[in-house]
Design a protein around this motif. Structure first.
Motif, PDB file in Angstrom:
ATOM      1  N   PRO A 151      16.642   3.176 -20.872  1.00  0.00           N
ATOM      2  CA  PRO A 151      15.181   3.256 -21.021  1.00  0.00           C
ATOM      3  C   PRO A 151      14.676   4.660 -21.345  1.00  0.00           C
ATOM      4  O   PRO A 151      13.840   4.828 -22.241  1.00  0.00           O
ATOM      5  CB  PRO A 151      14.670   2.771 -19.665  1.00  0.00           C
ATOM      6  N   ILE A 152      15.155   5.685 -20.641  1.00  0.00           N
ATOM      7  CA  ILE A 152      14.683   7.044 -20.918  1.00  0.00           C
ATOM      8  C   ILE A 152      15.168   7.515 -22.284  1.00  0.00           C
ATOM      9  O   ILE A 152      14.418   8.117 -23.059  1.00  0.00           O
ATOM     10  CB  ILE A 152      15.123   8.008 -19.796  1.00  0.00           C
ATOM     11  N   GLY A 153      16.429   7.245 -22.600  1.00  0.00           N
ATOM     12  CA  GLY A 153      16.947   7.636 -23.903  1.00  0.00           C
ATOM     13  C   GLY A 153      16.222   6.964 -25.053  1.00  0.00           C
ATOM     14  O   GLY A 153      15.972   7.589 -26.093  1.00  0.00           O
ATOM     15  N   LEU A 154      15.864   5.706 -24.886  1.00  0.00           N
ATOM     16  CA  LEU A 154      15.109   5.006 -25.925  1.00  0.00           C
ATOM     17  C   LEU A 154      13.734   5.642 -26.122  1.00  0.00           C
ATOM     18  O   LEU A 154      13.266   5.786 -27.254  1.00  0.00           O
ATOM     19  CB  LEU A 154      14.969   3.525 -25.572  1.00  0.00           C
ATOM     20  N   CYS A 155      13.101   6.033 -25.020  1.00  0.00           N
ATOM     21  CA  CYS A 155      11.803   6.713 -25.144  1.00  0.00           C
ATOM     22  C   CYS A 155      11.971   8.102 -25.756  1.00  0.00           C
ATOM     23  O   CYS A 155      11.097   8.561 -26.494  1.00  0.00           O
ATOM     24  CB  CYS A 155      11.124   6.794 -23.783  1.00  0.00           C
ATOM     25  N   ALA A 156      13.086   8.767 -25.471  1.00  0.00           N
ATOM     26  CA  ALA A 156      13.360  10.056 -26.107  1.00  0.00           C
ATOM     27  C   ALA A 156      13.561   9.876 -27.607  1.00  0.00           C
ATOM     28  O   ALA A 156      13.124  10.707 -28.416  1.00  0.00           O
ATOM     29  CB  ALA A 156      14.585  10.706 -25.477  1.00  0.00           C
ATOM     30  N   THR A 157      14.227   8.794 -27.994  1.00  0.00           N
ATOM     31  CA  THR A 157      14.396   8.483 -29.414  1.00  0.00           C
ATOM     32  C   THR A 157      13.041   8.285 -30.075  1.00  0.00           C
ATOM     33  O   THR A 157      12.766   8.842 -31.149  1.00  0.00           O
ATOM     34  CB  THR A 157      15.268   7.220 -29.569  1.00  0.00           C
ATOM     35  N   ALA A 158      12.183   7.508 -29.432  1.00  0.00           N
ATOM     36  CA  ALA A 158      10.829   7.310 -29.966  1.00  0.00           C
ATOM     37  C   ALA A 158      10.074   8.631 -30.024  1.00  0.00           C
ATOM     38  O   ALA A 158       9.358   8.912 -30.993  1.00  0.00           O
ATOM     39  CB  ALA A 158      10.072   6.301 -29.107  1.00  0.00           C
ATOM     40  N   GLY A 159      10.236   9.465 -28.982  1.00  0.00           N
ATOM     41  CA  GLY A 159       9.550  10.748 -28.942  1.00  0.00           C
ATOM     42  C   GLY A 159      10.011  11.685 -30.036  1.00  0.00           C
ATOM     43  O   GLY A 159       9.209  12.430 -30.614  1.00  0.00           O
ATOM     44  N   ASN A 189      23.343  -4.079 -27.661  1.00  0.00           N
ATOM     45  CA  ASN A 189      21.929  -4.442 -27.560  1.00  0.00           C
ATOM     46  C   ASN A 189      21.045  -3.205 -27.469  1.00  0.00           C
ATOM     47  O   ASN A 189      19.931  -3.180 -28.005  1.00  0.00           O
ATOM     48  CB  ASN A 189      21.696  -5.355 -26.348  1.00  0.00           C
ATOM     49  N   ARG A 190      21.541  -2.156 -26.813  1.00  0.00           N
ATOM     50  CA  ARG A 190      20.757  -0.922 -26.716  1.00  0.00           C
ATOM     51  C   ARG A 190      20.700  -0.200 -28.060  1.00  0.00           C
ATOM     52  O   ARG A 190      19.671   0.381 -28.416  1.00  0.00           O
ATOM     53  CB  ARG A 190      21.334  -0.018 -25.635  1.00  0.00           C
ATOM     54  N   LEU A 191      21.774  -0.246 -28.809  1.00  0.00           N
ATOM     55  CA  LEU A 191      21.770   0.378 -30.138  1.00  0.00           C
ATOM     56  C   LEU A 191      20.824  -0.365 -31.073  1.00  0.00           C
ATOM     57  O   LEU A 191      20.161   0.252 -31.916  1.00  0.00           O
ATOM     58  CB  LEU A 191      23.187   0.405 -30.703  1.00  0.00           C
ATOM     59  N   GLU A 192      20.727  -1.666 -30.901  1.00  0.00           N
ATOM     60  CA  GLU A 192      19.785  -2.448 -31.723  1.00  0.00           C
ATOM     61  C   GLU A 192      18.345  -2.032 -31.420  1.00  0.00           C
ATOM     62  O   GLU A 192      17.539  -1.819 -32.332  1.00  0.00           O
ATOM     63  CB  GLU A 192      19.973  -3.937 -31.441  1.00  0.00           C
ATOM     64  N   ILE A 193      18.022  -1.897 -30.133  1.00  0.00           N
ATOM     65  CA  ILE A 193      16.669  -1.474 -29.767  1.00  0.00           C
ATOM     66  C   ILE A 193      16.434  -0.033 -30.189  1.00  0.00           C
ATOM     67  O   ILE A 193      15.315   0.351 -30.563  1.00  0.00           O
ATOM     68  CB  ILE A 193      16.427  -1.674 -28.257  1.00  0.00           C
ATOM     69  N   SER A 194      17.482   0.793 -30.159  1.00  0.00           N
ATOM     70  CA  SER A 194      17.363   2.184 -30.594  1.00  0.00           C
ATOM     71  C   SER A 194      16.833   2.265 -32.023  1.00  0.00           C
ATOM     72  O   SER A 194      15.982   3.104 -32.339  1.00  0.00           O
ATOM     73  CB  SER A 194      18.721   2.878 -30.482  1.00  0.00           C
ATOM     74  N   ARG A 195      17.325   1.399 -32.880  1.00  0.00           N
ATOM     75  CA  ARG A 195      16.816   1.373 -34.260  1.00  0.00           C
ATOM     76  C   ARG A 195      15.327   1.030 -34.276  1.00  0.00           C
ATOM     77  O   ARG A 195      14.548   1.621 -35.038  1.00  0.00           O
ATOM     78  CB  ARG A 195      17.594   0.371 -35.095  1.00  0.00           C
ATOM     79  N   ARG A 196      14.925   0.116 -33.425  1.00  0.00           N
ATOM     80  CA  ARG A 196      13.509  -0.273 -33.359  1.00  0.00           C
ATOM     81  C   ARG A 196      12.639   0.866 -32.829  1.00  0.00           C
ATOM     82  O   ARG A 196      11.458   0.957 -33.139  1.00  0.00           O
ATOM     83  CB  ARG A 196      13.348  -1.520 -32.493  1.00  0.00           C
ATOM     84  N   MET A 197      13.247   1.746 -32.024  1.00  0.00           N
ATOM     85  CA  MET A 197      12.510   2.885 -31.474  1.00  0.00           C
ATOM     86  C   MET A 197      12.475   4.083 -32.424  1.00  0.00           C
ATOM     87  O   MET A 197      11.818   5.079 -32.123  1.00  0.00           O
ATOM     88  CB  MET A 197      13.124   3.316 -30.143  1.00  0.00           C
ATOM     89  N   GLY A 198      13.212   3.995 -33.547  1.00  0.00           N
ATOM     90  CA  GLY A 198      13.124   5.075 -34.531  1.00  0.00           C
ATOM     91  C   GLY A 198      14.423   5.711 -34.941  1.00  0.00           C
ATOM     92  O   GLY A 198      14.422   6.632 -35.771  1.00  0.00           O
ATOM     93  N   ILE A 245      25.338   5.197 -33.118  1.00  0.00           N
ATOM     94  CA  ILE A 245      26.776   5.397 -32.958  1.00  0.00           C
ATOM     95  C   ILE A 245      27.230   4.669 -31.700  1.00  0.00           C
ATOM     96  O   ILE A 245      26.702   4.904 -30.605  1.00  0.00           O
ATOM     97  CB  ILE A 245      27.113   6.897 -32.845  1.00  0.00           C
ATOM     98  N   ASP A 246      28.199   3.785 -31.864  1.00  0.00           N
ATOM     99  CA  ASP A 246      28.805   3.087 -30.738  1.00  0.00           C
ATOM    100  C   ASP A 246      29.939   3.963 -30.204  1.00  0.00           C
ATOM    101  O   ASP A 246      31.010   4.050 -30.811  1.00  0.00           O
ATOM    102  CB  ASP A 246      29.333   1.730 -31.210  1.00  0.00           C
TER     103      ASP A 246
END
Length: 357
Positions: free
Chosen positions: A186-194, A211-220, A225-226
């Motif tokens: 969750p924090i890393g995804l928000c950092a990606t968006a930030g 699944n987290r890498l998929e959402i990462s793309r949605r966050m920006g 990288i897996d």
């Protein structure tokens, strides 16, 4: 005596739902009836005994709710109003607050500074995983929720969104920067968006879970990288032509991810650390260029206060970021021990859980 249900720290390995007295309201306080809250990774550190808190303390620091009762001196709010309060609840008047560092609020000390002093909920005072929570210094901390935003839309604002975005802000990301974010929880995804909001034109998200890498793309994230398949350091250096990144954000709190962040920095780059570490860190001599690489290492504790919350809700209201996908599971407060078991073991693709009465 009026009672409420609350998730209470008993001992390492045990957070249980118990009955507690509903708090009395002081002149500057507000009593909030909690409508939605969540569990944070920091709560898991508390559960495991890795971060010490008092036995009997109500845990949790991410409240969304309705004002149930206002202190006699509180102005500008009304009972029944939907509000959030940050995980960090600064007094607003200490030296630290007036220097813009409310997370280190030292209200009541001779010098006005206290390490982690702004983090009170679930740390030094009763927190939010309960039917009611008492918000101190209400006029400095309560932010009204716009009518068009749901509880779940603003649930990340008190901590996860504020913390994640601060990782990008404190790194002073500039337009055109290349940024790597290690760990897409969750924090890393928000950092990606930030990072994307701050102007980075190449954002690289690193994690082991698809699944987290998929959402990462949605966050920006422009690249993901897996790290279970390839060496992320080698892959980032390949993507950047051997240059390295301008900013690396560490969002997990482990020696391995900290090392990796340092190794992918270009000379003069910035390592922005958001992790909560459970052991001492060491710095690799080569990656640190023996201290001669003009690197910067910055740390962040979630910024709080009502203006921070207003700004974060404005970002969501504008449609710049949609954090809805982070709420993957929902529980009633009566089932919060089950929620801890799921979240603590990171089962079933969980990112964040929503806890409701």
């Amino acid at each position: 005596m009026a009672m409420m249900k609350a998730a209470v720290f008993v001992e390492p390995g045990r957070i249980v739902l118990e009955d507690k007295k509903i708090p009395d309201v002081g002149p500057l306080d507000a009593l909030i009836k909690v409508t939605t809250t969540t569990i944070c990774g920091t709560d898991i550190h508390i559960l495991k005994g890795e971060y010490p808190v008092a036995r009997g303390l109500t845990i949790g620091h991410e409240p969304v709710g309705v004002i149930y009762k206002l202190g006699s001196a509180v102005q500008g709010y009304r009972e029944g109003q939907r509000v959030i309060a940050g995980a960090i609840t600064p007094s607003g008047w200490s030296n630290a607050c007036q220097c813009g560092v409310g997370s280190q609020d030292g209200a009541g000390t001779a010098h006005g500074w206290k390490l982690l002093g702004g983090w009170k909920f679930g740390n030094t005072i009763d927190g939010c995983q309960a039917e009611y929570v008492l918000v101190p210094d209400a006029m400095a901390n309560l932010a009204a929720v716009p009518d068009e935003l749901s509880d779940e839309q603003v649930l990340m604002c008190p901590d996860i969104m504020s913390t994640g975005l601060s990782g990008a802000e404190h790194a002073h990301i500039r337009i055109g920067d290349t940024v790597a974010v290690f760990a897409q929880g969750p924090i890393g995804l928000c950092a990606t968006a930030g990072a994307k909001l701050s102007g980075a034109t190449t954002v690289i998200g690193v994690d082991r879970l698809a699944n987290r890498l998929e959402i990462s793309r949605r966050m920006g994230a422009d690249h993901v990288i897996d790290s279970s398949r390839v060496d992320p350091v080698e892959e980032i250096m390949r993507l950047t032509g051997g240059r390295g990144v301008d900013v690396a954000i560490e969002a997990l709190g482990t020696q391995a991810t900290f090392d990796a962040c340092l190794r992918v920095l270009r000379p003069g780059g910035t390592l922005s650390s958001l992790g909560v570490y459970s052991t001492d860190l060491t710095i690799a001599l080569g990656a640190f260029a023996a201290g001669l690489g003009d690197h910067k290492i910055v740390t962040s504790l979630c910024p709080g206060g009502k203006e921070r919350m207003r700004r974060l809700m404005s970002v969501i209201q504008s449609g710049r970021v949609d954090l809805g996908p982070m709420v993957t599971h929902r529980f009633k407060l009566d089932d919060i021990e089950k929620a801890y078991e799921l979240f603590g073991h990171q089962r079933d693709g969980v990112l964040k859980v929503a806890i409701t009465p």
